[in-house]
Design a protein around this motif. Structure first.
Motif, mmCIF file in Angstrom:
data_model
loop_
_atom_site.group_PDB
_atom_site.id
_atom_site.type_symbol
_atom_site.label_atom_id
_atom_site.label_comp_id
_atom_site.label_asym_id
_atom_site.label_seq_id
_atom_site.Cartn_x
_atom_site.Cartn_y
_atom_site.Cartn_z
ATOM 1 N N SER A 529 0.813 -1.213 0.000
ATOM 2 C CA SER A 529 0.000 0.000 0.000
ATOM 3 C C SER A 529 0.846 1.263 0.000
ATOM 4 C CB SER A 529 -0.931 0.006 1.224
ATOM 5 O OG SER A 529 -0.164 -0.092 2.417
ATOM 6 N N GLY A 530 2.099 1.161 0.425
ATOM 7 C CA GLY A 530 2.942 2.350 0.475
ATOM 8 C C GLY A 530 3.710 2.603 -0.805
ATOM 9 N N VAL A 531 3.428 1.826 -1.878
ATOM 10 C CA VAL A 531 4.186 1.952 -3.119
ATOM 11 C C VAL A 531 3.435 2.832 -4.109
ATOM 12 C CG1 VAL A 531 5.073 0.692 -5.121
ATOM 13 C CG2 VAL A 531 5.332 -0.241 -2.837
ATOM 14 N N THR A 532 4.156 3.733 -4.743
ATOM 15 C CA THR A 532 3.601 4.535 -5.816
ATOM 16 C C THR A 532 3.618 3.694 -7.085
ATOM 17 O OG1 THR A 532 4.514 6.511 -4.785
ATOM 18 C CG2 THR A 532 3.828 6.697 -7.084
ATOM 19 N N ALA A 533 2.468 3.554 -7.728
ATOM 20 C CA ALA A 533 2.382 2.660 -8.880
ATOM 21 C C ALA A 533 1.843 3.395 -10.096
ATOM 22 C CB ALA A 533 1.491 1.469 -8.565
ATOM 23 N N LEU A 534 2.577 3.265 -11.215
ATOM 24 C CA LEU A 534 2.134 3.788 -12.505
ATOM 25 C C LEU A 534 1.955 2.585 -13.421
ATOM 26 C CD1 LEU A 534 1.549 6.225 -14.371
ATOM 27 C CD2 LEU A 534 3.981 6.186 -14.994
ATOM 28 N N VAL A 535 0.728 2.365 -13.879
ATOM 29 C CA VAL A 535 0.408 1.155 -14.629
ATOM 30 C C VAL A 535 -0.106 1.523 -16.011
ATOM 31 C CG1 VAL A 535 -0.919 -0.988 -14.641
ATOM 32 C CG2 VAL A 535 -0.248 0.046 -12.454
ATOM 33 N N VAL A 536 0.563 1.021 -17.049
ATOM 34 C CA VAL A 536 0.019 1.129 -18.397
ATOM 35 C C VAL A 536 -1.084 0.093 -18.519
ATOM 36 C CG1 VAL A 536 0.485 0.860 -20.850
ATOM 37 C CG2 VAL A 536 2.155 1.994 -19.387
ATOM 38 N N ALA A 537 -2.298 0.559 -18.771
ATOM 39 C CA ALA A 537 -3.458 -0.336 -18.769
ATOM 40 C C ALA A 537 -4.022 -0.500 -20.162
ATOM 41 C CB ALA A 537 -4.518 0.218 -17.817
ATOM 42 N N HIS A 538 -4.207 -1.741 -20.548
ATOM 43 C CA HIS A 538 -4.857 -2.056 -21.812
ATOM 44 C C HIS A 538 -6.151 -2.837 -21.591
ATOM 45 C CE1 HIS A 538 -0.731 -1.701 -24.003
ATOM 46 N NE2 HIS A 538 -1.354 -0.557 -23.899
ATOM 47 N N ARG A 539 -6.541 -2.978 -20.317
ATOM 48 C CA ARG A 539 -7.742 -3.728 -19.980
ATOM 49 C C ARG A 539 -8.639 -2.868 -19.112
ATOM 50 N NH1 ARG A 539 -6.170 -9.892 -18.249
ATOM 51 N NH2 ARG A 539 -5.227 -10.564 -20.203
ATOM 52 N N PRO A 540 -9.924 -2.869 -19.356
ATOM 53 C CA PRO A 540 -10.847 -2.125 -18.501
ATOM 54 C C PRO A 540 -10.777 -2.573 -17.046
ATOM 55 C CG PRO A 540 -11.915 -2.751 -20.551
ATOM 56 C CD PRO A 540 -10.602 -3.452 -20.526
ATOM 57 N N SER A 541 -10.555 -3.864 -16.803
ATOM 58 C CA SER A 541 -10.500 -4.356 -15.427
ATOM 59 C C SER A 541 -9.325 -3.745 -14.676
ATOM 60 C CB SER A 541 -10.402 -5.878 -15.417
ATOM 61 O OG SER A 541 -9.287 -6.309 -16.186
ATOM 62 N N THR A 542 -8.195 -3.564 -15.339
ATOM 63 C CA THR A 542 -7.034 -2.951 -14.704
ATOM 64 C C THR A 542 -7.310 -1.490 -14.405
ATOM 65 O OG1 THR A 542 -5.615 -4.456 -15.947
ATOM 66 C CG2 THR A 542 -4.557 -2.571 -14.903
ATOM 67 N N VAL A 543 -7.961 -0.807 -15.329
ATOM 68 C CA VAL A 543 -8.286 0.609 -15.146
ATOM 69 C C VAL A 543 -9.158 0.799 -13.912
ATOM 70 C CG1 VAL A 543 -9.548 2.544 -16.146
ATOM 71 C CG2 VAL A 543 -8.041 1.169 -17.589
ATOM 72 N N GLN A 544 -10.126 -0.072 -13.724
ATOM 73 C CA GLN A 544 -11.068 0.067 -12.621
ATOM 74 C C GLN A 544 -10.405 -0.148 -11.266
ATOM 75 O OE1 GLN A 544 -14.386 -2.525 -13.420
ATOM 76 N NE2 GLN A 544 -14.660 -1.719 -15.493
ATOM 77 N N LEU A 545 -9.269 -0.843 -11.230
ATOM 78 C CA LEU A 545 -8.575 -1.089 -9.968
ATOM 79 C C LEU A 545 -7.650 0.054 -9.575
ATOM 80 C CD1 LEU A 545 -7.725 -4.853 -10.455
ATOM 81 C CD2 LEU A 545 -9.333 -3.899 -8.798
ATOM 82 N N ALA A 546 -7.429 1.012 -10.462
ATOM 83 C CA ALA A 546 -6.549 2.132 -10.175
ATOM 84 C C ALA A 546 -7.281 3.196 -9.362
ATOM 85 C CB ALA A 546 -6.035 2.734 -11.474
ATOM 86 N N ASP A 547 -6.525 3.957 -8.575
ATOM 87 C CA ASP A 547 -7.119 5.071 -7.828
ATOM 88 C C ASP A 547 -7.532 6.191 -8.775
ATOM 89 O OD1 ASP A 547 -6.646 3.933 -5.207
ATOM 90 O OD2 ASP A 547 -4.521 4.314 -5.572
ATOM 91 N N ARG A 548 -6.631 6.461 -9.748
ATOM 92 C CA ARG A 548 -6.948 7.478 -10.745
ATOM 93 C C ARG A 548 -6.497 6.982 -12.113
ATOM 94 N NH1 ARG A 548 -4.424 12.949 -10.002
ATOM 95 N NH2 ARG A 548 -2.627 11.751 -9.228
ATOM 96 N N VAL A 549 -6.990 7.649 -13.141
ATOM 97 C CA VAL A 549 -6.659 7.291 -14.517
ATOM 98 C C VAL A 549 -6.161 8.547 -15.221
ATOM 99 C CG1 VAL A 549 -7.496 6.337 -16.688
ATOM 100 C CG2 VAL A 549 -8.449 5.522 -14.524
ATOM 101 N N ALA A 550 -5.073 8.400 -15.996
ATOM 102 C CA ALA A 550 -4.545 9.504 -16.804
ATOM 103 C C ALA A 550 -4.660 9.127 -18.270
ATOM 104 C CB ALA A 550 -3.092 9.789 -16.443
ATOM 105 N N LEU A 551 -5.262 10.022 -19.054
ATOM 106 C CA LEU A 551 -5.463 9.786 -20.486
ATOM 107 C C LEU A 551 -4.376 10.514 -21.264
ATOM 108 C CD1 LEU A 551 -7.158 8.698 -22.851
ATOM 109 C CD2 LEU A 551 -8.553 10.784 -22.710
ATOM 110 N N LEU A 552 -3.589 9.755 -22.031
ATOM 111 C CA LEU A 552 -2.485 10.309 -22.819
ATOM 112 C C LEU A 552 -2.895 10.363 -24.284
ATOM 113 C CD1 LEU A 552 0.515 11.244 -22.862
ATOM 114 C CD2 LEU A 552 1.159 8.842 -23.164
ATOM 115 N N GLU A 553 -2.924 11.565 -24.832
ATOM 116 C CA GLU A 553 -3.287 11.767 -26.237
ATOM 117 C C GLU A 553 -2.399 12.840 -26.837
ATOM 118 O OE1 GLU A 553 -7.953 11.295 -26.928
ATOM 119 O OE2 GLU A 553 -7.509 12.815 -25.417
ATOM 120 N N GLY A 554 -1.928 12.588 -28.057
ATOM 121 C CA GLY A 554 -1.144 13.604 -28.747
ATOM 122 C C GLY A 554 0.086 14.050 -27.997
ATOM 123 N N GLY A 555 0.668 13.179 -27.199
ATOM 124 C CA GLY A 555 1.878 13.524 -26.465
ATOM 125 C C GLY A 555 1.640 14.312 -25.201
#
Length: 587
Positions: A529-555
């Motif tokens: 729980s004390g680890v900072t995690a950045l996850v590249v997600a290609h599955r909706p299930s993974t996205v839903q488990l994240a605290d927040r979601v960042a959308l990357l478009e056009g750099g």
């Protein structure tokens, strides 16, 4: 990957000087030993002259014993010196080869990922193995004999001129054309030598890729097609090697023919000299003996020049890799992470462009708070993997900065950074080692208990215990003896075993089923729980488990929020998630 030889091939050999410096005494000693042995061999004809023109001609055999004993002593000394040469040079030459290989291997690990993306593994393998073996042979044999045999020919000509100027002149007249012939064929052989070595690298790449991809080839029935490609490359290499043989055949023909003509001319002139009383039998026999003795130094010149060319090419190929710039290094004035840091990860106006100028990231701003899991989503080619690579400095930003606990990652020692930041990749790469050894790549000092904890977090403990020898079970090359999900879980265990502050996951769960993926994510969230995690997600299930979601478009990061917030307010996110969901359903 084929190229023509660069100018200054001998300069490439000269650059090996620092590697030779520790063994220079042995190399010089070996050269002196073989030169002295050659001098012993050249002295024997002079003693034979004394025997023929002395005791044999006069019938006085009183001094014959000592002269014959001198010939025997010179022969024994010659053999002993040859033995000494080999004893002196064998160890140092292999030590130089080992040092060159170790240096190259270490340099390959220091080079950035961008370098490895551009080079075929077979080309690197051929440079680290066959090219360095060529250099070793040159140090141990060809280089020494190229110098010694040249000096031997000069000394031998001096002996011939001492015996009789006409005999010396005949030999010299036959030797001069050899210089012209060798120079002419040397340039042709250089081109062919480089071409052959590059083709060997291509062939090694094909073999390696075929071995690693054997399942794909069999599954799609492409084995015969790869076999045809391999056969075509082998034919090209064979053609190049035959072209080398043709060049050498012409060179060797000239090298062998000219000395034979010289000996024939010496016999003719010497016989006439003996008939008219201007030359003794001893002088002629001694001259012919010296000319025959010089056959090996003369005959070897063509082969030694060919070996020198191959070594120059091998050295060029070695320096092509060794000179590649290491762009990611420890800072000159390193900083350190604060002891009380919790793993705050920030991207501040981060930009990244390839050397070609193509910009991937055009000003990314993102904060991942300590203990938070942020899912990074975006269309294919948006730069998600590139962004994650910047955290552990697998690549460096071209603008802006990435910080961990307020410290720019470029200011941290690489060892400290890569201890604090662990990465698990989409492709789970495992090595031919035990399960425990593969996991400990993430933390070499980890105990068995630490390894088991990491396996438990990655939901891998159960299947590992089911292996024949548990943690000590050796897995096959690339882990191909395991299922895709098992490989991914071991790679994830490797990432968490060192309990990093920041965990970067580049979609490492792609080979897991939905249930196992959820279990792994849940374990990560609860135990780390004390680890900072950045996850590249290609599955909706993974996205839903994240605290927040960042959308990357056009750099750029165009939206940040919870999954629910973005789903409700961001059309681009809804469209992307729908695409991911469709892809998941189709699978």
């Amino acid at each position: 990957m084929e190229s023509e030889p660069k100018r200054g091939g001998l300069a490439s050999i000269a650059r090996l000087g620092p590697y030779l410096r520790p063994v220079r005494g042995r190399v010089i000693g070996s050269a002196v030993a073989v030169l002295c042995s050659m001098i012993c061999g050249l002295t024997i004809p002079l003693v034979i002259q004394r025997i023929l023109d002395g005791p044999v001609a006069t019938g006085d055999t009183g001094g014959l014993v000592w002269l014959v004993a001198a010939v025997a002593a010179l022969g024994a000394t010659e053999a002993a010196l040859f033995f000494t040469r080999r004893r002196l040079i064998a160890g140092p030459s292999t030590r130089v080869e080992a040092n060159l290989r170790a240096d190259l291997y270490a340099h390959l690990h220091r080079l950035p990922i961008a370098f490895h993306d551009q080079w075929q593994s077979g080309q690197l393998l051929s440079r680290a193995v066959s090219d360095l073996s060529t250099i070793r042979r040159f140090i141990a044999f060809a280089g020494i004999f190229l110098v010694v045999n040249t000096l031997t020919m000069v000394i031998g000509l001096g002996v011939l001129f001492f015996l009789d100027p006409v005999l010396g002149a005949i030999t010299l007249a036959c030797a001069l054309p050899l210089i012209v012939i060798c120079t002419r064929f040397e340039s042709k052989y250089s081109v062919l030598s480089r071409r052959a070595q590059d083709q060997e690298g291509d062939l090694a790449t094909t073999v390696e890729e075929s071995a690693l991809g054997i399942r794909v080839l069999k599954a799609f029935g492409r084995g015969p097609e790869l076999a045809r490609r391999f056969a075509a490359q082998a034919r090209e290499l064979r053609g190049t090697e035959l072209a080398k043989v043709r060049v050498l055949a012409l060179l060797w023909g000239a090298i062998i023919m000219l000395p034979e003509l010289g000996i024939a001319a010496q016999l003719l002139v010497g016989s006439l000299g003996i008939a008219n009383g201007t030359m003794t039998v001893g002088t002629l026999v001694a001259g012919i003996t010296v000319a025959v003795f010089l056959r090996w130094p003369v005959d070897s010149i063509g082969w030694l020049l060919a070996e020198t060319n191959q070594t120059a090419t091998a050295a060029e190929r070695y320096w092509e890799v060794r000179d590649a710039e290491v762009t990611i290094t420890d800072p000159d004035s390193p900083k350190h992470l604060p002891a009380d840091g919790a793993g705050l990860l920030r991207f501040e106006d981060v930009r990244f462009a390839y050397p070609s100028g193509a910009e991937v990231l055009a000003g990314v701003d993102l904060e991942v708070r300590p203990g938070e899991t942020v899912a990074l989503v975006g269309p294919t080619g948006s730069g998600k993997t590139t962004l994650t690579a910047l955290v552990a400095r697998l690549a460096d930003v071209t603008g802006g900065r990435v910080t961990v606990d307020g410290v720019d990652v470029r200011d941290l020692p690489l060892a400290e950074l890569r201890t604090a930041v662990a990465t698990a990749f989409e492709e789970a790469v495992l090595f031919s080692a035990s399960v425990a050894e593969n996991v400990r790549l993430g933390a070499p000092e980890a105990s068995d208990d630490d390894v088991r904890t990491a396996l438990r977090i990655a939901q891998a403990e159960k299947f590992v215990d089911g292996l024949p020898w548990g943690l000590d079970t050796r897995i096959g090359e690339q882990g191909l003896s395991l299922s895709g999900g098992q490989r991914q879980r071991l790679a994830l265990a490797r990432a968490v075993v060192g309990r990093p502050k920041v965990l970067v996951l580049d979609d490492p769960l792609s080979a897991l089923d939905v249930q196992t993926e959820a279990e792994v994510e849940h374990a990560l969230r609860s135990v780390l729980s004390g680890v900072t995690a950045l996850v590249v997600a290609h599955r909706p299930s993974t996205v839903q488990l994240a605290d927040r979601v960042a959308l990357l478009e056009g750099g750029r990061i165009t939206a940040v929020g919870t999954h629910t917030e973005l789903l409700a307010a961001n059309p681009a996110y809804r469209a992307l998630l729908s695409t991911l969901d469709n892809e998941r359903t189709s699978v």
